[in-house]
Every structure is written in structure tokens, then in C-alpha cells.
Scaffold this motif. Sequence first.
Motif, PDB file in Angstrom:
ATOM      1  N   GLN A  33       0.860  -1.182   0.000  1.00  0.00           N
ATOM      2  CA  GLN A  33       0.000   0.000   0.000  1.00  0.00           C
ATOM      3  C   GLN A  33       0.894   1.229   0.000  1.00  0.00           C
ATOM      4  OE1 GLN A  33      -2.429  -1.006   3.508  1.00  0.00           O
ATOM      5  NE2 GLN A  33      -4.143  -1.405   2.120  1.00  0.00           N
ATOM      6  N   ILE A  34       0.941   1.896  -1.144  1.00  0.00           N
ATOM      7  CA  ILE A  34       1.746   3.102  -1.283  1.00  0.00           C
ATOM      8  C   ILE A  34       0.951   4.275  -0.726  1.00  0.00           C
ATOM      9  CG2 ILE A  34       2.857   4.672  -2.909  1.00  0.00           C
ATOM     10  CD1 ILE A  34       3.256   2.278  -4.781  1.00  0.00           C
ATOM     11  N   LEU A  35       1.529   4.932   0.248  1.00  0.00           N
ATOM     12  CA  LEU A  35       0.857   6.037   0.935  1.00  0.00           C
ATOM     13  C   LEU A  35       1.508   7.357   0.560  1.00  0.00           C
ATOM     14  CD1 LEU A  35      -1.041   7.262   3.113  1.00  0.00           C
ATOM     15  CD2 LEU A  35       0.718   6.652   4.813  1.00  0.00           C
ATOM     16  N   HIS A  36       0.716   8.233  -0.045  1.00  0.00           N
ATOM     17  CA  HIS A  36       1.205   9.583  -0.345  1.00  0.00           C
ATOM     18  C   HIS A  36       0.404  10.582   0.475  1.00  0.00           C
ATOM     19  CE1 HIS A  36       2.983  12.961  -2.359  1.00  0.00           C
ATOM     20  NE2 HIS A  36       1.783  13.428  -2.680  1.00  0.00           N
ATOM     21  N   ILE A  37       1.117  11.412   1.203  1.00  0.00           N
ATOM     22  CA  ILE A  37       0.466  12.365   2.111  1.00  0.00           C
ATOM     23  C   ILE A  37       0.665  13.777   1.583  1.00  0.00           C
ATOM     24  CG2 ILE A  37       0.369  13.222   4.483  1.00  0.00           C
ATOM     25  CD1 ILE A  37       1.743  10.468   5.213  1.00  0.00           C
ATOM     26  N   ASN A  38      -0.431  14.432   1.346  1.00  0.00           N
ATOM     27  CA  ASN A  38      -0.400  15.804   0.862  1.00  0.00           C
ATOM     28  C   ASN A  38      -0.654  16.738   2.033  1.00  0.00           C
ATOM     29  OD1 ASN A  38      -0.549  18.169  -0.519  1.00  0.00           O
ATOM     30  ND2 ASN A  38      -2.342  17.640  -1.765  1.00  0.00           N
ATOM     31  N   ASP A  39       0.362  17.474   2.416  1.00  0.00           N
ATOM     32  CA  ASP A  39       0.190  18.391   3.533  1.00  0.00           C
ATOM     33  C   ASP A  39      -0.053  19.826   3.072  1.00  0.00           C
ATOM     34  OD1 ASP A  39       2.657  18.913   2.555  1.00  0.00           O
ATOM     35  OD2 ASP A  39       3.749  18.591   4.426  1.00  0.00           O
ATOM     36  N   VAL A  44      -6.827  21.939  -3.513  1.00  0.00           N
ATOM     37  CA  VAL A  44      -7.310  20.575  -3.346  1.00  0.00           C
ATOM     38  C   VAL A  44      -8.822  20.622  -3.187  1.00  0.00           C
ATOM     39  CG1 VAL A  44      -7.254  18.512  -1.924  1.00  0.00           C
ATOM     40  CG2 VAL A  44      -5.159  19.810  -2.304  1.00  0.00           C
ATOM     41  N   ASP A  45      -9.515  19.875  -3.989  1.00  0.00           N
ATOM     42  CA  ASP A  45     -10.972  19.884  -3.997  1.00  0.00           C
ATOM     43  C   ASP A  45     -11.515  18.797  -3.094  1.00  0.00           C
ATOM     44  OD1 ASP A  45     -13.623  20.316  -4.612  1.00  0.00           O
ATOM     45  OD2 ASP A  45     -13.555  19.107  -6.454  1.00  0.00           O
ATOM     46  N   GLU A  46     -12.239  19.169  -2.051  1.00  0.00           N
ATOM     47  CA  GLU A  46     -12.893  18.237  -1.142  1.00  0.00           C
ATOM     48  C   GLU A  46     -11.903  17.221  -0.571  1.00  0.00           C
ATOM     49  OE1 GLU A  46     -16.172  16.472  -3.095  1.00  0.00           O
ATOM     50  OE2 GLU A  46     -17.320  18.321  -3.235  1.00  0.00           O
ATOM     51  N   GLY A  47     -10.701  17.680  -0.273  1.00  0.00           N
ATOM     52  CA  GLY A  47      -9.722  16.816   0.375  1.00  0.00           C
ATOM     53  C   GLY A  47      -9.041  15.824  -0.531  1.00  0.00           C
ATOM     54  N   LYS A  48      -9.255  15.921  -1.851  1.00  0.00           N
ATOM     55  CA  LYS A  48      -8.631  14.977  -2.770  1.00  0.00           C
ATOM     56  C   LYS A  48      -7.437  15.618  -3.452  1.00  0.00           C
ATOM     57  CE  LYS A  48     -12.968  12.562  -3.769  1.00  0.00           C
ATOM     58  NZ  LYS A  48     -13.917  12.152  -4.817  1.00  0.00           N
ATOM     59  N   PRO A  49      -6.346  14.898  -3.608  1.00  0.00           N
ATOM     60  CA  PRO A  49      -5.174  15.436  -4.286  1.00  0.00           C
ATOM     61  C   PRO A  49      -5.495  15.724  -5.756  1.00  0.00           C
ATOM     62  CG  PRO A  49      -4.629  13.481  -3.037  1.00  0.00           C
ATOM     63  CD  PRO A  49      -6.124  13.567  -3.088  1.00  0.00           C
ATOM     64  N   PRO A  50      -4.710  16.583  -6.389  1.00  0.00           N
ATOM     65  CA  PRO A  50      -4.909  16.852  -7.806  1.00  0.00           C
ATOM     66  C   PRO A  50      -4.853  15.577  -8.630  1.00  0.00           C
ATOM     67  CG  PRO A  50      -3.317  18.380  -6.856  1.00  0.00           C
ATOM     68  CD  PRO A  50      -3.597  17.343  -5.820  1.00  0.00           C
ATOM     69  N   ALA A  51      -5.612  15.520  -9.707  1.00  0.00           N
ATOM     70  CA  ALA A  51      -5.684  14.301 -10.525  1.00  0.00           C
ATOM     71  C   ALA A  51      -4.328  13.890 -11.051  1.00  0.00           C
ATOM     72  CB  ALA A  51      -6.659  14.524 -11.683  1.00  0.00           C
ATOM     73  N   SER A  52      -3.497  14.891 -11.437  1.00  0.00           N
ATOM     74  CA  SER A  52      -2.186  14.571 -11.995  1.00  0.00           C
ATOM     75  C   SER A  52      -1.331  13.802 -10.989  1.00  0.00           C
ATOM     76  CB  SER A  52      -1.470  15.856 -12.413  1.00  0.00           C
ATOM     77  OG  SER A  52      -1.333  16.722 -11.293  1.00  0.00           O
ATOM     78  N   ILE A  74      -3.065   2.232  -3.757  1.00  0.00           N
ATOM     79  CA  ILE A  74      -2.643   3.609  -3.508  1.00  0.00           C
ATOM     80  C   ILE A  74      -3.556   4.221  -2.453  1.00  0.00           C
ATOM     81  CG2 ILE A  74      -2.269   5.896  -4.498  1.00  0.00           C
ATOM     82  CD1 ILE A  74      -0.371   3.746  -5.543  1.00  0.00           C
ATOM     83  N   ILE A  75      -2.939   4.848  -1.468  1.00  0.00           N
ATOM     84  CA  ILE A  75      -3.686   5.581  -0.447  1.00  0.00           C
ATOM     85  C   ILE A  75      -3.225   7.033  -0.501  1.00  0.00           C
ATOM     86  CG2 ILE A  75      -4.216   5.808   2.010  1.00  0.00           C
ATOM     87  CD1 ILE A  75      -3.457   2.847   2.325  1.00  0.00           C
ATOM     88  N   MET A  76      -4.148   7.942  -0.795  1.00  0.00           N
ATOM     89  CA  MET A  76      -3.856   9.367  -0.809  1.00  0.00           C
ATOM     90  C   MET A  76      -4.466   9.985   0.443  1.00  0.00           C
ATOM     91  SD  MET A  76      -2.264   9.500  -3.761  1.00  0.00           S
ATOM     92  CE  MET A  76      -2.191  11.139  -4.465  1.00  0.00           C
ATOM     93  N   ALA A  77      -3.673  10.767   1.155  1.00  0.00           N
ATOM     94  CA  ALA A  77      -4.155  11.308   2.423  1.00  0.00           C
ATOM     95  C   ALA A  77      -3.612  12.704   2.643  1.00  0.00           C
ATOM     96  CB  ALA A  77      -3.742  10.391   3.565  1.00  0.00           C
ATOM     97  N   GLU A  78      -4.172  13.381   3.644  1.00  0.00           N
ATOM     98  CA  GLU A  78      -3.704  14.696   4.054  1.00  0.00           C
ATOM     99  C   GLU A  78      -3.530  14.725   5.555  1.00  0.00           C
ATOM    100  OE1 GLU A  78      -6.320  17.751   2.855  1.00  0.00           O
ATOM    101  OE2 GLU A  78      -5.778  17.638   0.742  1.00  0.00           O
ATOM    102  N   GLY A  79      -2.665  15.606   6.014  1.00  0.00           N
ATOM    103  CA  GLY A  79      -2.499  15.757   7.449  1.00  0.00           C
ATOM    104  C   GLY A  79      -1.046  15.821   7.840  1.00  0.00           C
ATOM    105  N   MET A  80      -0.789  15.751   9.135  1.00  0.00           N
ATOM    106  CA  MET A  80       0.579  15.724   9.644  1.00  0.00           C
ATOM    107  C   MET A  80       1.186  14.360   9.321  1.00  0.00           C
ATOM    108  SD  MET A  80       0.090  17.733  13.261  1.00  0.00           S
ATOM    109  CE  MET A  80       1.868  17.801  13.537  1.00  0.00           C
ATOM    110  N   VAL A  81       2.331  14.380   8.672  1.00  0.00           N
ATOM    111  CA  VAL A  81       2.860  13.179   8.023  1.00  0.00           C
ATOM    112  C   VAL A  81       3.008  12.005   8.980  1.00  0.00           C
ATOM    113  CG1 VAL A  81       4.838  12.233   6.779  1.00  0.00           C
ATOM    114  CG2 VAL A  81       3.983  14.503   6.218  1.00  0.00           C
ATOM    115  N   GLY A  82       3.717  12.205  10.084  1.00  0.00           N
ATOM    116  CA  GLY A  82       3.952  11.102  11.015  1.00  0.00           C
ATOM    117  C   GLY A  82       2.658  10.525  11.552  1.00  0.00           C
ATOM    118  N   GLN A  83       1.731  11.387  11.918  1.00  0.00           N
ATOM    119  CA  GLN A  83       0.453  10.934  12.458  1.00  0.00           C
ATOM    120  C   GLN A  83      -0.335  10.134  11.432  1.00  0.00           C
ATOM    121  OE1 GLN A  83      -1.760  14.186  14.151  1.00  0.00           O
ATOM    122  NE2 GLN A  83      -0.098  14.793  15.522  1.00  0.00           N
ATOM    123  N   VAL A  84      -0.325  10.601  10.188  1.00  0.00           N
ATOM    124  CA  VAL A  84      -1.075   9.902   9.138  1.00  0.00           C
ATOM    125  C   VAL A  84      -0.488   8.521   8.876  1.00  0.00           C
ATOM    126  CG1 VAL A  84      -1.693   9.923   6.691  1.00  0.00           C
ATOM    127  CG2 VAL A  84      -1.893  12.011   8.042  1.00  0.00           C
TER     128      VAL A  84
END
Length: 271
Positions: A33-39, A44-52, A74-84
Motif C-alpha cells: 500500500q503506497i501512501l502519499h500524504i499531501n500536507d 485541493v478539492d474536497e480533500g482529494k489530491p490533484p488528478a495529476s 494507492i492511499i492518498m491522504a492529508e495531514g501531519m505526516v507522522g500521524q497519518v
Amino acid sequence: MKKIIVPTDLSKSSLKALEVAIHIAVNDDAIIQILHINDIIDDVDEGKPPASGREIFDAMAETIQLKHGIKTEIIMAEGMVGQVIAKTAFDHKACLVVMGSHGISGTRELFIGSNAYYVIKRASCPVLLIPEGITSCQFEKILLPVQQTVFSLRLFEIIEQTVLVNYSKCVVKIMGITSVKSTKAIPQFLSAVDDLKNKFRDSRIEITVSQTNNRNVAESVLLKAEQFMADLIVISPGLDVADLPFFIGPFSQRIINHSKIPILSILRNSI
């Protein structure tokens, strides 16, 4: 089915961590599970990362599945990196987090990144830290320093299940740390090691043992790793005098900070 979380920001360190995770998962029927965190919340629309951004990681997952036959999500998330990262590992019942020791936060620090520290302390599973510059993805010489009073077969089983799933041959050196208060535990420790040797006598895992009474535990471990030409050091409960949940003691901190090879952290809250 086992799940391996790999946080990535596409830095060199995190991509090397992904390479190591693939090597571990390839014969273990595990999901990556590849986790990408957008801080960054802007644009960002409704908490979702850009499509690109999503497309890059979808393409990465497809390549891994086609090339290695590993189910990749793929898991796309937002927040404080360590906590996420810690929360994602808990929510998804991950068996392992594999991450770069630097780079995930987008900044460089003097030693290990603060997010890596947070994950080590808070993760509900073992954490494998991959430093920049390593070339191999497999672990054939593993150093396990442990206080003789707390060594257990369960600890070794976790190591076996976590990083020893793919290798045809490896050597695990159990480094017993002796103090004045623990000398009475030496016979019990050596007996436990003998039991372990007998269990794996006909397997691909060779077990050796050494002991040290050097009061500077961290320096002793780092020196032994260099002499042994280890490619992995395991940090386990009880290495430091204080053995508390969500705590990294001074010996463990120094080993993690100064090690030039990967570290597998198995703290009490991840057992």
C-alpha cells in the motif's frame, strides 16, 4: 493477507524504501500500500489530491503489479505526516511500515527525520527505516542486540516473519548485552539461543551469538555491526533500560541516528 505500508513523496530515499518493500513482498503474498500524504491544502478539492498526482501513483502501482505480480494499492491522504502514517498502519492492520529515514517530510534534518521518529514511536507494527545510499534490497547479515534478560523466541519470530521471508541464506548474530544486574540471566539467555539454533538447524537461517558488557551500548552495537558487515540492525524492546510504550531510549536513538544501514524497529507497542 499481509499489508506493507510504504509512505512516499517520490524522494530517492522513499523510492528505495519502496524497492525494499517490493523485495520483501514478492514471495510473501503481501499487498503493498503506497501512501502519499499531501500536507498542502491549497488547490485541493474536497480533500482529494490533484488528478495529476493521483495518476502518477496509479501508474506506479500498475507497473509494480505487472512487473512483480504484487497487488499494489494507492492511499492518498492529508495531514501531519507522522500521524497519518501511524494511523494508516493501524487502520489497515499493516504488518510492516517501510520508509526512508529522511525525505518524507520534504526537509532534511541533521539526523533521522522527525516523521520517522514519530512513526517508530507510535506505529502498531514494526518499522523498517531505509537510509539513503544503500544498494542492496536484501538482508543477509542481521545484527540483533538485546538485553539478555528480555530475549524471547517471539522477538525472533517477528524478525523472521518481517524481513526473512525471501532469502535463501542469512546469518543472524544475536548480541547479548550484559550488565552487572543481568549476569544471572546469562545461562537462561544462552539456553534460549540454543533452543533457537536447534529450531533452525536445518533451515536457511544461521544463528550465531556474541556477548558484550560494554556500558556504552550504542557504540558497541555500531562497532559490532561494522565488524560483522551487517546489512540490518534490529532495535527491540529492552535495549534501553527504560522499556515503555511510545518511547525511544538514548541507546536506541544513537544507534538509529548514526547507523549507515537499515534499521528494523520493533518496539513494545508493535509486538
